[in-house]
Design a protein around this motif. Structure first.
Motif, PDB file in Angstrom:
ATOM      1  N   GLU A   1     -25.671   8.744  23.689  1.00  0.00           N
ATOM      2  CA  GLU A   1     -24.841   7.555  23.481  1.00  0.00           C
ATOM      3  C   GLU A   1     -25.676   6.299  23.265  1.00  0.00           C
ATOM      4  O   GLU A   1     -25.244   5.365  22.596  1.00  0.00           O
ATOM      5  CB  GLU A   1     -23.911   7.344  24.683  1.00  0.00           C
ATOM      6  CG  GLU A   1     -22.722   8.274  24.734  1.00  0.00           C
ATOM      7  CD  GLU A   1     -21.643   7.895  23.735  1.00  0.00           C
ATOM      8  OE1 GLU A   1     -21.514   6.692  23.421  1.00  0.00           O
ATOM      9  OE2 GLU A   1     -20.936   8.797  23.258  1.00  0.00           O
ATOM     10  N   ASN A   2     -26.867   6.254  23.837  1.00  0.00           N
ATOM     11  CA  ASN A   2     -27.675   5.033  23.795  1.00  0.00           C
ATOM     12  C   ASN A   2     -28.857   5.113  22.837  1.00  0.00           C
ATOM     13  O   ASN A   2     -29.829   4.373  22.986  1.00  0.00           O
ATOM     14  CB  ASN A   2     -28.171   4.694  25.199  1.00  0.00           C
ATOM     15  CG  ASN A   2     -27.057   4.222  26.106  1.00  0.00           C
ATOM     16  OD1 ASN A   2     -26.648   3.064  26.077  1.00  0.00           O
ATOM     17  ND2 ASN A   2     -26.542   5.136  26.922  1.00  0.00           N
ATOM     18  N   GLY A   3     -28.788   6.020  21.882  1.00  0.00           N
ATOM     19  CA  GLY A   3     -29.801   6.039  20.841  1.00  0.00           C
ATOM     20  C   GLY A   3     -30.626   7.298  20.751  1.00  0.00           C
ATOM     21  O   GLY A   3     -31.426   7.450  19.822  1.00  0.00           O
ATOM     22  N   GLY A   4     -30.474   8.224  21.704  1.00  0.00           N
ATOM     23  CA  GLY A   4     -31.195   9.489  21.629  1.00  0.00           C
ATOM     24  C   GLY A   4     -30.641  10.353  20.510  1.00  0.00           C
ATOM     25  O   GLY A   4     -29.424  10.497  20.379  1.00  0.00           O
ATOM     26  N   LYS A   5     -31.515  10.920  19.698  1.00  0.00           N
ATOM     27  CA  LYS A   5     -31.070  11.709  18.553  1.00  0.00           C
ATOM     28  C   LYS A   5     -31.726  13.086  18.474  1.00  0.00           C
ATOM     29  O   LYS A   5     -31.307  13.919  17.668  1.00  0.00           O
ATOM     30  CB  LYS A   5     -31.353  10.947  17.253  1.00  0.00           C
ATOM     31  CG  LYS A   5     -30.635   9.605  17.148  1.00  0.00           C
ATOM     32  CD  LYS A   5     -31.012   8.881  15.872  1.00  0.00           C
ATOM     33  CE  LYS A   5     -30.322   7.525  15.777  1.00  0.00           C
ATOM     34  NZ  LYS A   5     -30.712   6.782  14.542  1.00  0.00           N
ATOM     35  N   SER A   6     -32.744  13.322  19.272  1.00  0.00           N
ATOM     36  CA  SER A   6     -33.494  14.572  19.177  1.00  0.00           C
ATOM     37  C   SER A   6     -32.838  15.681  19.995  1.00  0.00           C
ATOM     38  O   SER A   6     -32.817  15.631  21.228  1.00  0.00           O
ATOM     39  CB  SER A   6     -34.935  14.357  19.655  1.00  0.00           C
ATOM     40  OG  SER A   6     -35.636  15.581  19.691  1.00  0.00           O
TER      41      SER A   6
ATOM     42  N   LEU B   1     -40.034  10.303  18.372  1.00  0.00           N
ATOM     43  CA  LEU B   1     -39.777  10.034  19.787  1.00  0.00           C
ATOM     44  C   LEU B   1     -40.224   8.638  20.209  1.00  0.00           C
ATOM     45  O   LEU B   1     -39.558   7.977  21.013  1.00  0.00           O
ATOM     46  CB  LEU B   1     -40.459  11.092  20.657  1.00  0.00           C
ATOM     47  CG  LEU B   1     -39.936  12.523  20.482  1.00  0.00           C
ATOM     48  CD1 LEU B   1     -40.674  13.479  21.409  1.00  0.00           C
ATOM     49  CD2 LEU B   1     -38.432  12.581  20.736  1.00  0.00           C
ATOM     50  N   THR B   2     -41.366   8.181  19.676  1.00  0.00           N
ATOM     51  CA  THR B   2     -41.839   6.840  20.031  1.00  0.00           C
ATOM     52  C   THR B   2     -40.851   5.775  19.573  1.00  0.00           C
ATOM     53  O   THR B   2     -40.486   4.863  20.335  1.00  0.00           O
ATOM     54  CB  THR B   2     -43.221   6.572  19.407  1.00  0.00           C
ATOM     55  OG1 THR B   2     -44.152   7.548  19.863  1.00  0.00           O
ATOM     56  CG2 THR B   2     -43.717   5.182  19.792  1.00  0.00           C
ATOM     57  N   GLY B   3     -40.411   5.882  18.332  1.00  0.00           N
ATOM     58  CA  GLY B   3     -39.426   4.931  17.820  1.00  0.00           C
ATOM     59  C   GLY B   3     -38.107   5.039  18.557  1.00  0.00           C
ATOM     60  O   GLY B   3     -37.416   4.036  18.770  1.00  0.00           O
ATOM     61  N   GLU B   4     -37.754   6.254  18.946  1.00  0.00           N
ATOM     62  CA  GLU B   4     -36.512   6.465  19.689  1.00  0.00           C
ATOM     63  C   GLU B   4     -36.558   5.752  21.034  1.00  0.00           C
ATOM     64  O   GLU B   4     -35.574   5.126  21.450  1.00  0.00           O
ATOM     65  CB  GLU B   4     -36.295   7.966  19.883  1.00  0.00           C
ATOM     66  CG  GLU B   4     -35.022   8.336  20.609  1.00  0.00           C
ATOM     67  CD  GLU B   4     -34.853   9.841  20.733  1.00  0.00           C
ATOM     68  OE1 GLU B   4     -34.438  10.475  19.745  1.00  0.00           O
ATOM     69  OE2 GLU B   4     -35.153  10.378  21.814  1.00  0.00           O
TER      70      GLU B   4
ATOM     71  N   LYS C   1     -36.971   0.946  27.543  1.00  0.00           N
ATOM     72  CA  LYS C   1     -37.951   2.026  27.621  1.00  0.00           C
ATOM     73  C   LYS C   1     -37.938   2.721  28.980  1.00  0.00           C
ATOM     74  O   LYS C   1     -37.964   3.949  29.063  1.00  0.00           O
ATOM     75  CB  LYS C   1     -39.349   1.482  27.336  1.00  0.00           C
ATOM     76  CG  LYS C   1     -39.542   0.958  25.924  1.00  0.00           C
ATOM     77  CD  LYS C   1     -40.965   0.462  25.727  1.00  0.00           C
ATOM     78  CE  LYS C   1     -41.167  -0.078  24.313  1.00  0.00           C
ATOM     79  NZ  LYS C   1     -42.556  -0.569  24.100  1.00  0.00           N
ATOM     80  N   ALA C   2     -37.940   1.928  30.060  1.00  0.00           N
ATOM     81  CA  ALA C   2     -37.959   2.513  31.404  1.00  0.00           C
ATOM     82  C   ALA C   2     -36.719   3.372  31.667  1.00  0.00           C
ATOM     83  O   ALA C   2     -36.839   4.509  32.149  1.00  0.00           O
ATOM     84  CB  ALA C   2     -38.097   1.415  32.455  1.00  0.00           C
TER      85      ALA C   2
END
Length: 381
Positions: free
Chosen positions: A62-67, A260-263, A271-272
């Motif tokens: 929901e918060n931007g994870g796509k992998s 993953l870094t951009g994600e 980030k935390a």
């Protein structure tokens, strides 16, 4: 807490006839209380961590994870927790069994086969959670109860009483009711094709979980033949290690590792929280695994899966708070059916326990009860 987990199967000899019973092991009366304490702890692990891991998994997307590969990896990569649990459990128990242990090739084959199955289940689950609403995903996944019953019938000769059949029916209807209700909801964030893919993958994961639970019970009885908690932890930990390696290969082969870094940098919560979310998912899945395997040993794969099915309707309730989903009449009715089914199953176990206690305290024909680790023999005198 004693780490010598009683087997879910026992061998019973009476009048020179051997009969295998699949329901639960025969505990000593003085140990019955400890056994139910262990069952209660495992039930808590399953119910709490199942809901937590599912909600956190959806929170990641929901918060931007796509992998999907990362979503799969965090379900498995926490397996070192199992090694720690096994280490501390050995301090409290000593295995005095002198049974011959399976060969390295046999163990390796078991770990690889189950590990591949775990990796496939986890990946399909991640895809389903990505494309489906939380309530739809969790309640389609509840169909694993029927799959476990099906596979246990063939692999473990699972016997069903009217109360167990009633429980399975109620839990299945409970899940199906919400699945039908949520299928009509709009899925604006995904295409129709992706929505169908999500349903197919979730059903596939459900079937795979049912097969895995039944297969684990069969392996413990026929292959490992050593019914201790440390043996189970070895099985689950090493199969998770194999599955993690498979998923890591998929992560790098697909090229998703580059994103993953951009994600992490674009994650809406920061980030935390991104790292904490993934770490929490990893830990909660391993605690959930401990609970599932513990219930299989203390009871059976069907009972373990029944607890899992009971926990699945909890997820939509939590989703109301976290994702502001609406709690309609169908969802409330589904939860009631799930609780009813759970009570039916527990009552059957109570009847089994009462019958076994009667046999134990009042053996027929002057029989004496000789109890060994993981099974009991009733021998005529």
């Amino acid at each position: 807490m004693s780490m010598n987990i009683e087997s879910s199967l026992r061998d019973q000899e009476e009048m020179d006839t051997t009969m295998e019973i699949e329901s639960s092991s025969i505990p000593q009366p003085k140990n019955n209380y400890k056994r139910w304490v262990r069952i209660s702890i495992y039930v808590f692990f399953v119910l709490s961590c199942q809901a937590l891991s599912t909600i956190l998994g959806r929170l990641y997307y929901e918060n931007g994870g796509k992998s999907t590969w990362m979503g799969t990896l965090v379900q498995l990569i926490g397996f070192p927790v199992l090694f720690l649990f096994r280490f501390f459990s050995q301090i409290k128990s000593t295995d005095t069994s002198f049974r011959q242990f399976p060969s390295f090739i046999t163990l390796g084959s078991v770990y690889i086969v189950t590990g591949l199955l775990v990796s496939a289940n986890s990946y399909m689950s991640s895809v389903g959670l990505l494309y489906l609403p939380v309530s739809t995903f969790s309640l389609i996944l509840a169909s694993q109860l029927a799959f476990t019953a099906f596979f246990s019938y063939f692999l473990n000769s699972q016997k069903f009483t009217p109360f167990i059949v009633n429980s399975l029916f109620l839990l299945t209807v409970s899940s199906a009711l919400l699945v039908v209700n949520t299928e009509s909801q709009s899925t604006a964030k995904v295409s129709r094709a992706k929505y169908v893919i999500g349903i197919i993958c979730t059903i596939g994961a459900s079937a795979g979980i049912g097969l895995l639970l039944s297969l684990v019970q069969l392996i413990l009885r026929k292959v490992l033949k050593k019914h201790t908690f440390s043996t189970v932890m070895d099985l689950v930990a090493y199969q998770s290690l194999v599955a993690s390696c498979v998923v890591l290969i998929g992560l790098f082969a697909s090229g998703e590792w580059r994103t993953l870094t951009g994600e992490m940098e674009s994650y809406k919560l920061g980030k935390a929280p991104y790292v904490m979310t993934l770490a929490s998912i990893a830990i909660s899945w391993q605690v959930y695994t401990i609970g599932v395997v513990g219930l299989i040993f203390e009871s059976s794969s069907v009972f373990s899966n029944s607890i899992t099915a009971v926990g699945l309707p909890i997820v939509p309730v939590v989703a109301v708070i976290v994702f502001h989903d609406k709690m309609n009449t169908s969802k409330i009715f589904s939860v009631i059916l799930a609780i009813w089914g759970f009570i039916s199953f527990v009552y059957q176990h109570y009847l089994d326990e009462k019958e076994l206690k009667t046999i134990h305290t009042n053996p027929v024909g002057g029989s004496r009860l000789h109890v060994e680790e993981g099974h009991a023999d009733i021998q005529s005198v």
